[in-house]
Design a protein around this motif. Structure first.
Motif, PDB file in Angstrom:
ATOM      1  N   TYR A  65       0.834  -1.206   0.000  1.00 61.95           N
ATOM      2  CA  TYR A  65       0.000   0.000   0.000  1.00 61.95           C
ATOM      3  C   TYR A  65       0.867   1.254   0.000  1.00 61.95           C
ATOM      4  O   TYR A  65       0.623   2.189  -0.758  1.00 61.95           O
ATOM      5  N   GLU A  66       1.866   1.275   0.851  1.00 68.72           N
ATOM      6  CA  GLU A  66       2.756   2.440   0.920  1.00 68.72           C
ATOM      7  C   GLU A  66       3.479   2.655  -0.410  1.00 68.72           C
ATOM      8  O   GLU A  66       3.621   3.792  -0.865  1.00 68.72           O
ATOM      9  N   LEU A  67       3.897   1.566  -1.050  1.00 69.15           N
ATOM     10  CA  LEU A  67       4.549   1.687  -2.352  1.00 69.15           C
ATOM     11  C   LEU A  67       3.564   2.205  -3.405  1.00 69.15           C
ATOM     12  O   LEU A  67       3.905   3.080  -4.198  1.00 69.15           O
ATOM     13  N   LEU A  68       2.359   1.683  -3.409  1.00 71.12           N
ATOM     14  CA  LEU A  68       1.343   2.146  -4.356  1.00 71.12           C
ATOM     15  C   LEU A  68       1.114   3.653  -4.218  1.00 71.12           C
ATOM     16  O   LEU A  68       1.088   4.376  -5.211  1.00 71.12           O
ATOM     17  N   VAL A  69       0.961   4.133  -3.011  1.00 68.13           N
ATOM     18  CA  VAL A  69       0.759   5.567  -2.779  1.00 68.13           C
ATOM     19  C   VAL A  69       1.967   6.348  -3.294  1.00 68.13           C
ATOM     20  O   VAL A  69       1.815   7.383  -3.948  1.00 68.13           O
ATOM     21  N   TRP A  70       3.172   5.844  -3.031  1.00 62.32           N
ATOM     22  CA  TRP A  70       4.380   6.509  -3.513  1.00 62.32           C
ATOM     23  C   TRP A  70       4.386   6.584  -5.045  1.00 62.32           C
ATOM     24  O   TRP A  70       4.664   7.643  -5.613  1.00 62.32           O
ATOM     25  N   VAL A  71       4.075   5.479  -5.706  1.00 61.10           N
ATOM     26  CA  VAL A  71       4.053   5.437  -7.174  1.00 61.10           C
ATOM     27  C   VAL A  71       3.028   6.429  -7.713  1.00 61.10           C
ATOM     28  O   VAL A  71       3.311   7.195  -8.639  1.00 61.10           O
ATOM     29  N   MET A  72       1.839   6.438  -7.144  1.00 63.93           N
ATOM     30  CA  MET A  72       0.771   7.314  -7.639  1.00 63.93           C
ATOM     31  C   MET A  72       1.102   8.802  -7.448  1.00 63.93           C
ATOM     32  O   MET A  72       0.605   9.644  -8.184  1.00 63.93           O
ATOM     33  N   HIS A  73       1.961   9.121  -6.482  1.00 56.27           N
ATOM     34  CA  HIS A  73       2.341  10.512  -6.235  1.00 56.27           C
ATOM     35  C   HIS A  73       3.676  10.889  -6.872  1.00 56.27           C
ATOM     36  O   HIS A  73       4.114  12.038  -6.741  1.00 56.27           O
ATOM     37  N   SER A  74       4.300   9.954  -7.546  1.00 53.85           N
ATOM     38  CA  SER A  74       5.576  10.220  -8.203  1.00 53.85           C
ATOM     39  C   SER A  74       5.335  10.685  -9.635  1.00 53.85           C
ATOM     40  O   SER A  74       4.732   9.963 -10.438  1.00 53.85           O
ATOM     41  N   GLU A  75       5.806  11.869  -9.946  1.00 52.17           N
ATOM     42  CA  GLU A  75       5.603  12.418 -11.287  1.00 52.17           C
ATOM     43  C   GLU A  75       6.186  11.506 -12.369  1.00 52.17           C
ATOM     44  O   GLU A  75       5.640  11.402 -13.467  1.00 52.17           O
ATOM     45  N   ASN A  76       7.272  10.827 -12.058  1.00 51.78           N
ATOM     46  CA  ASN A  76       7.940   9.979 -13.043  1.00 51.78           C
ATOM     47  C   ASN A  76       7.370   8.558 -13.126  1.00 51.78           C
ATOM     48  O   ASN A  76       7.751   7.809 -14.024  1.00 51.78           O
ATOM     49  N   CYS A  77       6.498   8.197 -12.194  1.00 47.61           N
ATOM     50  CA  CYS A  77       6.012   6.818 -12.148  1.00 47.61           C
ATOM     51  C   CYS A  77       4.492   6.679 -12.181  1.00 47.61           C
ATOM     52  O   CYS A  77       3.983   5.576 -12.383  1.00 47.61           O
ATOM     53  N   CYS A  78       3.758   7.750 -11.972  1.00 47.19           N
ATOM     54  CA  CYS A  78       2.305   7.651 -11.800  1.00 47.19           C
ATOM     55  C   CYS A  78       1.584   7.101 -13.030  1.00 47.19           C
ATOM     56  O   CYS A  78       0.438   6.675 -12.929  1.00 47.19           O
ATOM     57  N   HIS A  79       2.246   7.060 -14.175  1.00 55.37           N
ATOM     58  CA  HIS A  79       1.639   6.510 -15.397  1.00 55.37           C
ATOM     59  C   HIS A  79       1.786   4.992 -15.500  1.00 55.37           C
ATOM     60  O   HIS A  79       1.176   4.373 -16.364  1.00 55.37           O
ATOM     61  N   ILE A  80       2.573   4.392 -14.621  1.00 53.42           N
ATOM     62  CA  ILE A  80       2.838   2.946 -14.690  1.00 53.42           C
ATOM     63  C   ILE A  80       1.710   2.196 -13.986  1.00 53.42           C
ATOM     64  O   ILE A  80       1.444   2.436 -12.806  1.00 53.42           O
TER      65      ILE A  80
END
Length: 136
Positions: A65-80
């Protein structure tokens, strides 16, 4: 198209099963493995851009869950796209993951039992982002 999946899972047996099953249905898939969410963030901030992220819900240090939130808030990763796969999960946790941005959530035993459907969905039906880097 070749596909690169970042698999974030601390269970080596599950990783071996996943790798075996995916290779049977699509030889153009490369799995890059890290053992927890912290390693995943390091890999992703280092420039690695997979086509898909598969994350176990229950891991040490930084859970799924913590990783998912990080990915969704990362400008470079939120599209993955992020697929959460886990051994067991409550109904309330399912809702929590989808609200946080998960693209799919599945039980490991179901995914492994029907990997052909998983591969068909993610590698034939769905348009995934193109890989823009190579694994570190």
């Amino acid at each position: 198209m070749n596909f690169d999946i970042l698999v974030v899972d601390d269970d080596d047996d599950d990783l071996m099963l996943l790798a075996s099953h995916i290779k049977q249905c699509n030889e153009r898939v490369t799995l890059t493995h890290v053992r927890d969410g912290i390693e995943a963030t390091q890999k992703l901030t280092g420039g690695f851009q997979p086509n898909l992220i598969m994350v176990d819900a229950n891991m040490p240090l930084m859970d799924g869950y913590e990783l998912l939130v990080w990915v969704m808030h990362s400008e470079n990763c939120c599209h993955i796209p992020v697929v959460v796969w886990t051994g067991a999960i409550s109904d309330s946790e399912v809702v929590r993951y989808y609200r946080a941005g998960a693209n799919s959530l599945m039980l490991k035993q179901d995914a492994l039992r029907d990997m052909e459907s998983f591969c068909h969905h993610w590698f034939k039906l769905v348009q995934l982002p193109k890989l823009t880097s190579t694994p570190n």
